[in-house]
Motif scaffolding. Structure first.
Motif, mmCIF file in Angstrom:
data_model
loop_
_atom_site.group_PDB
_atom_site.id
_atom_site.type_symbol
_atom_site.label_atom_id
_atom_site.label_comp_id
_atom_site.label_asym_id
_atom_site.label_seq_id
_atom_site.Cartn_x
_atom_site.Cartn_y
_atom_site.Cartn_z
ATOM 1 N N PRO A 104 0.800 -1.238 0.000
ATOM 2 C CA PRO A 104 0.000 0.000 0.000
ATOM 3 C C PRO A 104 0.825 1.277 0.000
ATOM 4 O O PRO A 104 0.459 2.261 -0.658
ATOM 5 N N SER A 105 1.958 1.275 0.715
ATOM 6 C CA SER A 105 2.774 2.490 0.807
ATOM 7 C C SER A 105 3.473 2.839 -0.504
ATOM 8 O O SER A 105 3.998 3.940 -0.657
ATOM 9 N N GLN A 106 3.494 1.918 -1.468
ATOM 10 C CA GLN A 106 4.228 2.136 -2.718
ATOM 11 C C GLN A 106 3.330 2.609 -3.862
ATOM 12 O O GLN A 106 3.818 3.081 -4.883
ATOM 13 N N ILE A 107 2.035 2.480 -3.680
ATOM 14 C CA ILE A 107 1.107 2.676 -4.802
ATOM 15 C C ILE A 107 1.089 4.113 -5.296
ATOM 16 O O ILE A 107 1.182 4.373 -6.505
ATOM 17 N N ALA A 108 0.967 5.066 -4.382
ATOM 18 C CA ALA A 108 0.812 6.472 -4.778
ATOM 19 C C ALA A 108 1.977 6.950 -5.644
ATOM 20 O O ALA A 108 1.770 7.618 -6.669
ATOM 21 N N LYS A 109 3.194 6.599 -5.260
ATOM 22 C CA LYS A 109 4.371 7.036 -6.015
ATOM 23 C C LYS A 109 4.389 6.414 -7.401
ATOM 24 O O LYS A 109 4.629 7.102 -8.409
ATOM 25 N N LEU A 110 4.149 5.089 -7.463
ATOM 26 C CA LEU A 110 4.250 4.410 -8.746
ATOM 27 C C LEU A 110 3.101 4.750 -9.692
ATOM 28 O O LEU A 110 3.219 4.576 -10.901
ATOM 29 N N LYS A 111 2.005 5.248 -9.157
ATOM 30 C CA LYS A 111 0.914 5.709 -10.020
ATOM 31 C C LYS A 111 1.350 6.888 -10.878
ATOM 32 O O LYS A 111 0.779 7.136 -11.940
ATOM 33 N N LYS A 112 2.359 7.607 -10.443
ATOM 34 C CA LYS A 112 2.847 8.782 -11.179
ATOM 35 C C LYS A 112 3.848 8.407 -12.274
ATOM 36 O O LYS A 112 4.245 9.261 -13.067
ATOM 37 N N VAL A 132 -13.240 -18.916 25.166
ATOM 38 C CA VAL A 132 -13.804 -18.219 24.013
ATOM 39 C C VAL A 132 -14.060 -16.747 24.313
ATOM 40 O O VAL A 132 -13.977 -15.897 23.419
ATOM 41 N N SER A 133 -14.345 -16.412 25.567
ATOM 42 C CA SER A 133 -14.595 -15.008 25.924
ATOM 43 C C SER A 133 -13.351 -14.157 25.719
ATOM 44 O O SER A 133 -13.442 -12.979 25.366
ATOM 45 N N VAL A 134 -12.186 -14.751 25.937
ATOM 46 C CA VAL A 134 -10.936 -14.026 25.723
ATOM 47 C C VAL A 134 -10.754 -13.740 24.234
ATOM 48 O O VAL A 134 -10.419 -12.621 23.832
ATOM 49 N N ARG A 135 -11.011 -14.749 23.406
ATOM 50 C CA ARG A 135 -10.890 -14.549 21.959
ATOM 51 C C ARG A 135 -11.883 -13.492 21.470
ATOM 52 O O ARG A 135 -11.550 -12.645 20.635
ATOM 53 N N LYS A 136 -13.094 -13.525 21.980
ATOM 54 C CA LYS A 136 -14.090 -12.521 21.595
ATOM 55 C C LYS A 136 -13.639 -11.126 22.022
ATOM 56 O O LYS A 136 -13.809 -10.147 21.279
ATOM 57 N N ALA A 137 -13.082 -11.025 23.223
ATOM 58 C CA ALA A 137 -12.624 -9.724 23.718
ATOM 59 C C ALA A 137 -11.588 -9.119 22.781
ATOM 60 O O ALA A 137 -11.645 -7.922 22.448
ATOM 61 N N PHE A 138 -10.637 -9.942 22.319
ATOM 62 C CA PHE A 138 -9.610 -9.429 21.408
ATOM 63 C C PHE A 138 -10.204 -9.071 20.045
ATOM 64 O O PHE A 138 -9.711 -8.171 19.367
ATOM 65 N N ASN A 139 -11.275 -9.741 19.660
ATOM 66 C CA ASN A 139 -11.950 -9.370 18.413
ATOM 67 C C ASN A 139 -12.557 -7.976 18.513
ATOM 68 O O ASN A 139 -12.503 -7.187 17.559
ATOM 69 N N TYR A 140 -13.150 -7.674 19.670
ATOM 70 C CA TYR A 140 -13.772 -6.355 19.847
ATOM 71 C C TYR A 140 -12.745 -5.233 19.987
ATOM 72 O O TYR A 140 -13.082 -4.055 19.846
ATOM 73 N N ALA A 141 -11.482 -5.574 20.235
ATOM 74 C CA ALA A 141 -10.469 -4.561 20.530
ATOM 75 C C ALA A 141 -9.826 -3.953 19.292
ATOM 76 O O ALA A 141 -8.966 -3.070 19.412
ATOM 77 N N ILE A 142 -10.244 -4.382 18.114
ATOM 78 C CA ILE A 142 -9.617 -3.889 16.882
ATOM 79 C C ILE A 142 -10.521 -2.880 16.173
ATOM 80 O O ILE A 142 -11.694 -3.162 15.904
ATOM 81 N N ASP A 143 -9.957 -1.729 15.862
ATOM 82 C CA ASP A 143 -10.652 -0.713 15.073
ATOM 83 C C ASP A 143 -10.322 -0.968 13.600
ATOM 84 O O ASP A 143 -9.357 -0.440 13.052
ATOM 85 N N ARG A 144 -11.124 -1.803 12.966
ATOM 86 C CA ARG A 144 -10.826 -2.232 11.604
ATOM 87 C C ARG A 144 -10.890 -1.090 10.597
ATOM 88 O O ARG A 144 -10.134 -1.064 9.619
ATOM 89 N N LYS A 145 -11.787 -0.157 10.821
ATOM 90 C CA LYS A 145 -11.869 0.995 9.915
ATOM 91 C C LYS A 145 -10.571 1.798 9.964
ATOM 92 O O LYS A 145 -10.065 2.250 8.926
ATOM 93 N N ASN A 146 -10.028 1.943 11.145
ATOM 94 C CA ASN A 146 -8.766 2.661 11.298
ATOM 95 C C ASN A 146 -7.634 1.926 10.580
ATOM 96 O O ASN A 146 -6.750 2.545 9.970
ATOM 97 N N VAL A 147 -7.669 0.600 10.616
ATOM 98 C CA VAL A 147 -6.670 -0.205 9.911
ATOM 99 C C VAL A 147 -6.752 0.030 8.409
ATOM 100 O O VAL A 147 -5.738 0.254 7.739
ATOM 101 N N VAL A 148 -7.969 -0.021 7.866
ATOM 102 C CA VAL A 148 -8.157 0.154 6.422
ATOM 103 C C VAL A 148 -7.733 1.560 5.990
ATOM 104 O O VAL A 148 -7.019 1.725 4.991
ATOM 105 N N ASP A 149 -8.146 2.551 6.747
ATOM 106 C CA ASP A 149 -7.832 3.938 6.374
ATOM 107 C C ASP A 149 -6.360 4.270 6.570
ATOM 108 O O ASP A 149 -5.790 5.048 5.797
ATOM 109 N N GLY A 150 -5.751 3.692 7.597
ATOM 110 C CA GLY A 150 -4.374 4.027 7.931
ATOM 111 C C GLY A 150 -3.363 3.094 7.303
ATOM 112 O O GLY A 150 -2.692 3.451 6.322
ATOM 113 N N ILE A 151 -3.240 1.907 7.824
ATOM 114 C CA ILE A 151 -2.220 0.964 7.363
ATOM 115 C C ILE A 151 -2.400 0.610 5.891
ATOM 116 O O ILE A 151 -1.437 0.514 5.128
#
Length: 519
Positions: A247-255, A284-303
């Motif tokens: 993702p970090s390489q796309i903008a430059k190579l588009k030019k 399973v409650s621990v796994r669910k807790a870690f699922n809720y801890a991720i801001d996926r929109k922030n990942v898509v927009d940022g990383i």
């Protein structure tokens, strides 16, 4: 005399100019030697043999009874025709006559039988065996006819039979796991292996006796470049012609004036795998807790720089996707409540403890994969907010043992039948194979078996919807995002046909034999 010399000189100059013009015209058109494509790829192969595993060069070297089209539907290839019995258990295939392997020998029914039986052989370490386990038997009816009998109706069978066929005569009683063939593969595909320098490159040459039209590009070199930065730089300078971009390489190579950018949809997801052999993931409650801890929109927009979508299911890009499942939208309060309820209490240092143990683990990611490493570091900060002490271990692929990690940044996904990359990953029988985390759920096992052996399309859809619900209630992975495949290709190449791709852009070269080089 002077007039004669002047005239003669003019004629010579005219001839010279004509010949020079011809020379320029000839050099402007690419010669066969210049009909070359250099692909900068991250991975080399250990063995090239579709019986054992899939590689990035399989589609070029091998062909199967069937072949996926631009819609990822299996169509006849080495098979000229096929018939299916009324009960869906017997498939009769008629083979094309005159199809040649790269050594000039004709493909026969015995080669098809040998390939499938070898995959199912207990003595062969095939990583694709689960895809063929519903086959009861296969036999050669004659040189150009094969009959396959199934244990149960198995709708994905035509997908599976896209597997490359290998020549029986090349093995001569050798152990398939260690056969010379694995380093000197021979198939019926549009390209044949010319040279393989381990860790450096794989060179393919067009097979002029290919059973369809011979490839336009006469030489294809897979140049092994594990560093994504080097791949992007060499693409920009023209040292390579094609590369998968981060993702970090796309903008430059588009030019760039010399590079076309292809952003191709995929079924390729990134997820954090919970290793079920580790104590921390038993609840399973621990796994669910870690699922809720991720801001996926922030990942898509940022990383991912906006190149991706939030993930919640392994079948999200499949026609059987079920949206009405728990998507684990970002909710730190809910995550903390779940951990509190099962006895993980924050200590004075902010890290949760239970029965004298810290809520601590390590996320492993391949160091050559920019996105996975960045995701791992993001997860460290995200999980710290709910009281977890998490570290990142970015390692070279050569030293990674996924089944031994605490958690792993996984990449999977398939654009094909719903059975693909679900049964082999989430069914308990596949532990020690593609089920790297020893995940086991009896309900999911039953649903995945029903899904692959049910014929009615609507019933299959309901089964896979139930599977997605069950998986969301007992998560094996923490699904994060789906990532489109972005390729940079030198503008002199044409003829690409896009289709939805698999993991890490697998399938982009699916019609390479049709590509051309512009003059």
């Amino acid at each position: 005399m002077k007039t004669f010399l002047t005239t003669s000189l003019a004629v010579l100059l005219l001839i010279s100019g004509f010949l020079t013009g011809c020379s320029k015209t000839q050099s402007a058109a690419p010669s066969k030697e210049n009909h070359m494509l250099i692909y900068g790829t991250e991975f080399d192969a250990d063995k090239i043999n579709p019986i054992l595993d899939t590689t990035s060069v399989d589609e070029m070297i091998f062909r199967g009874l069937m072949r996926f089209d631009e819609n990822n539907k299996p169509q006849k290839d080495l098979a000229l025709s096929y018939d299916v019995s009324n009960d869906g258990l017997v498939y009769d295939f008629k083979l094309r006559e005159g199809v040649k392997f790269h050594d000039g020998k004709e493909l026969k029914a015995e080669d098809v039988v040998f390939t499938v039986n070898s995959i199912l052989d207990d003595n062969v370490a095939s990583k694709v065996r689960s895809e063929f386990e519903e086959i009861h038997s296969i036999k050669a009816v004659n040189d150009y006819a094969v009959q396959i009998t199934l244990k149960h109706p198995f709708p994905p069978i035509l997908d599976k039979l896209t597997i490359g066929i290998v020549p029986k005569h090349m093995f001569n009683g050798q152990d398939i796991n260690t056969a010379d063939f694995n380093q000197q593969p021979i198939g019926t595909g549009p390209y044949k292996l010319e040279k393989w320098e381990k860790g450096k490159s794989i060179t393919l040459k067009a097979f002029e006796d290919y059973h369809k039209k011979a490839a336009n590009i006469k030489t294809v070199i897979f140049k092994i470049l594990s560093d994504s930065t080097i791949r992007a730089l060499q693409l920009e300078t023209g040292e390579i012609d094609l590369a998968y971009l981060e993702p970090s390489q796309i903008a430059k190579l588009k030019k760039s004036e010399t590079i076309n950018i292809f952003e191709v949809p995929t079924a390729d997801y990134r997820a954090m795998m919970y290793n079920m052999t580790k104590d921390v993931w038993q609840d399973v409650s621990v796994r669910k807790a870690f699922n809720y801890a991720i801001d996926r929109k922030n990942v898509v927009d940022g990383i991912l720089k906006g190149n991706g979508i939030e993930a919640y299911s392994p079948l999200q890009m499949n026609s059987f996707n079920y949206e009405d499942v728990e998507k684990y939208e970002y909710d730190l309060e809910k995550a903390e409540q779940l951990l509190d309820q099962v006895g993980w209490v924050k200590g004075s240092d902010g890290v949760r403890e239970k029965e004298g143990k810290k809520l601590a683990f390590t996320i492993t990611a391949p160091s050559s994969d920019e996105v996975r490493v960045n995701l791992a570091h993001y997860l460290v900060s995200a999980f710290k907010k709910i009281g977890a002490d998490v570290k990142v271990d970015a390692l070279d692929w050569s030293v990674i043992k996924i089944e031994e990690t605490d958690a792993f940044l996984m990449g999977w996904g398939s654009p094909f039948d719903a059975d693909h990359h679900t049964f082999s990953i989430f069914h308990s029988s596949q532990t020690g194979k593609n089920n790297y985390n020893a995940y086991s759920n009896a309900q999911i096992d039953e649903l995945l078996f029903k899904g692959r052996t049910t014929v009615d399309e609507e019933q299959r859809k309901q089964i896979y919807q139930a599977f997605q619900v069950a998986l969301s209630e007992d998560p094996s992975y923490n699904f994060i995002a789906y990532i489109p495949a972005v390729f940079g290709v030198n503008k002199k190449f044409a003829g690409m046909k896009e289709r939805t791709l698999g993991h890490h852009g697998a399938g982009f070269l699916w019609n390479l034999e049709e590509w051309t080089i512009r003059e």
